[in-house]
Design an enzyme around this catalytic site. Structure first.
Site, PDB file in Angstrom:
ATOM      1  N   THR A 172      51.804 -53.802  19.800  1.00  0.00           N
ATOM      2  CA  THR A 172      52.933 -53.373  18.969  1.00  0.00           C
ATOM      3  C   THR A 172      52.987 -51.846  18.991  1.00  0.00           C
ATOM      4  OG1 THR A 172      52.890 -55.270  17.519  1.00  0.00           O
ATOM      5  CG2 THR A 172      53.651 -53.221  16.531  1.00  0.00           C
ATOM      6  N   ARG A 200      59.535 -67.389  14.587  1.00  0.00           N
ATOM      7  CA  ARG A 200      58.529 -66.719  13.745  1.00  0.00           C
ATOM      8  C   ARG A 200      58.893 -65.234  13.608  1.00  0.00           C
ATOM      9  NH1 ARG A 200      54.850 -62.112  14.539  1.00  0.00           N
ATOM     10  NH2 ARG A 200      53.038 -62.430  13.231  1.00  0.00           N
ATOM     11  N   VAL A 201      58.899 -64.731  12.387  1.00  0.00           N
ATOM     12  CA  VAL A 201      59.125 -63.309  12.143  1.00  0.00           C
ATOM     13  C   VAL A 201      57.859 -62.735  11.532  1.00  0.00           C
ATOM     14  CG1 VAL A 201      60.467 -61.620  10.836  1.00  0.00           C
ATOM     15  CG2 VAL A 201      61.614 -63.577  11.886  1.00  0.00           C
ATOM     16  N   GLY A 202      57.413 -61.613  12.055  1.00  0.00           N
ATOM     17  CA  GLY A 202      56.186 -60.994  11.552  1.00  0.00           C
ATOM     18  C   GLY A 202      56.471 -59.889  10.554  1.00  0.00           C
ATOM     19  N   ASP A 203      55.502 -59.023  10.413  1.00  0.00           N
ATOM     20  CA  ASP A 203      55.583 -57.914   9.457  1.00  0.00           C
ATOM     21  C   ASP A 203      56.476 -56.767   9.934  1.00  0.00           C
ATOM     22  OD1 ASP A 203      53.503 -57.718  11.512  1.00  0.00           O
ATOM     23  OD2 ASP A 203      53.238 -55.690  10.713  1.00  0.00           O
ATOM     24  N   THR A 223      50.279 -51.918  12.291  1.00  0.00           N
ATOM     25  CA  THR A 223      50.094 -52.885  13.371  1.00  0.00           C
ATOM     26  C   THR A 223      48.966 -53.815  12.977  1.00  0.00           C
ATOM     27  OG1 THR A 223      49.443 -53.177  15.685  1.00  0.00           O
ATOM     28  CG2 THR A 223      48.568 -51.239  14.583  1.00  0.00           C
ATOM     29  N   GLY A 224      48.923 -54.987  13.611  1.00  0.00           N
ATOM     30  CA  GLY A 224      47.841 -55.921  13.314  1.00  0.00           C
ATOM     31  C   GLY A 224      48.365 -57.315  13.072  1.00  0.00           C
ATOM     32  N   HIS A 225      47.561 -58.118  12.408  1.00  0.00           N
ATOM     33  CA  HIS A 225      47.918 -59.518  12.177  1.00  0.00           C
ATOM     34  C   HIS A 225      49.065 -59.609  11.170  1.00  0.00           C
ATOM     35  CE1 HIS A 225      46.998 -63.632  10.337  1.00  0.00           C
ATOM     36  NE2 HIS A 225      47.680 -63.800  11.455  1.00  0.00           N
TER      37      HIS A 225
HETATM   38  N1  LIG Z   1      50.061 -56.428  17.312  1.00  0.00           N
HETATM   39  C1  LIG Z   1      50.831 -56.472  16.270  1.00  0.00           C
HETATM   40  O1  LIG Z   1      50.865 -55.506  15.573  1.00  0.00           O
HETATM   41  C2  LIG Z   1      51.591 -57.741  15.981  1.00  0.00           C
HETATM   42  C3  LIG Z   1      52.589 -57.654  14.863  1.00  0.00           C
HETATM   43  N2  LIG Z   1      52.082 -56.996  13.683  1.00  0.00           N
HETATM   44  C4  LIG Z   1      53.029 -59.053  14.485  1.00  0.00           C
HETATM   45  O2  LIG Z   1      52.258 -59.761  13.893  1.00  0.00           O
HETATM   46  O3  LIG Z   1      54.117 -59.422  14.829  1.00  0.00           O
END
Ligand SMILES: NC(=O)C[C@H](N)C(=O)O
Length: 312
Positions: A172, A200-203, A223-225
């Site tokens: 990301t 699916r929608v993330g953060d 960034t991250g999970h």
């Molecule tokens: N690597 C990422 O940051 C992935 C992003 N935060 C998501 O979960 O969509």
């Protein structure tokens, strides 16, 4: 308004597992280019919003990063991208989610911010708006890389279900900036996580999770999970700690630590304060980053290495 602010830009290329040696050089080159392009925009008098959009566009166009071209694939083998941008001057914000077949979701997010009365458009509505704004569509294949086809195959083979481990879902991209006028902004863009469910929608497109910007505090990109970041509102939570008087590093460590202890969620953040201080922190194994300020370019990928060079 302070006409004498020294401009600052910080960029990241996503929380990640250890990056192989040959990829590292390509990743480093991309992240340094993004920081330099963003910094040039600032030193030439451009706004923080222009700078974060410019830097993130470079990374969306770079196939090593999980955003734009190079996005990871969903369970159907398609690219669905999320992005958001925010102007700390007036808290205006724009976001898109589940967008397909456009090169630069961050530019579409900016159009949402500046050309609509809304702050978030998704899927078909976002596509319709993009067409109305004259944003060209591109063939899906232009966003798909060989590496991501292999990653999806591997993920399906190993798990058979969407994986939530951010160590694998690297790449990301994001940027935060402070311009000469004292305005801050952030931009974050992603393909999400490999083998994610369709829709699916993330953060990343969610204001307060994927980032936040307020001239009275500073700006942050995360960034991250994604599911963990959403649950703790990582961006706003971190800036809240800054408002309470914590240093940028303390605030980042506190919120990333909270996310890890509550949810085992790993990630990273980049921050700039209204005074021009900056910080990069992560709990994933690595996070490519670069920061430009006062003619110096700082960068790193792993915890143990940071380099500083003079900007050209
Ligand atoms: N690597 C990422 O940051 C992935 C992003 N935060 C998501 O979960 O969509």
């Amino acid at each position: 308004m302070n006409p004498d602010m020294n401009p600052v830009i910080v960029v990241h290329g996503g929380g990640a597992s250890k990056i192989s040696k040959d990829r590292k050089e390509r990743v480093r080159q991309g992240i340094l280019e993004a920081a330099q392009v963003g910094y040039r925009i600032l030193t030439e008098g451009g706004s923080a919003v222009d700078a974060v959009e410019g830097a993130v566009t470079i990374l969306e166009d770079h196939p090593e990063f999980n955003a734009g071209c190079g996005s990871v694939l969903n369970a159907n083998g398609d690219v669905e991208m999320d992005a958001s941008i925010m102007n700390g001057k007036d808290l205006s914000a724009g976001a898109v989610s589940a967008v397909r077949c456009i090169a630069n979701p961050i530019k579409l997010a900016r159009l949402v911010m500046e050309k609509t009365t809304h702050c978030f458009l998704t899927d078909q509505g976002a596509a319709k708006f993009a067409a109305a704004m004259g944003v060209p569509t591109i063939p899906k294949e232009q966003l798909v890389t060989e590496r991501n086809i292999k990653r999806l195959e591997k993920e399906k083979h190993e798990k058979g279900a969407p994986n939530s481990d951010c160590q694998k879902n690297l790449g990301t991209v994001g940027a935060v900036a402070l311009d000469r006028k004292g305005n801050v902004a952030y931009a974050t863009s992603t393909g999400g996580i490999v083998n994610k469910m369709v829709g699916r929608v993330g953060d990343t497109p969610c204001i307060g999770s994927g980032g936040y910007a307020d001239n009275d505090i500073g700006a942050i990109s995360t960034t991250g999970h994604g599911e963990s970041i959403l649950k703790v509102n990582l961006a706003r939570l971190t800036l809240f700690q800054v408002e309470q008087g914590k240093t940028l590093e303390e605030a980042a460590d506190m919120s990333l630590g909270y996310m890890k202890s509550k949810l085992k969620g790993l990630g990273g953040v980049i921050l700039v304060s209204k005074a021009g201080d900056w910080a990069v922190r992560w709990t994933s194994a690595s996070m490519p980053w670069a920061a430009a300020k006062d003619g110096k370019l700082h960068s790193g990928i792993d915890l143990e290495e940071t380099s500083v060079t003079d900007l050209p």
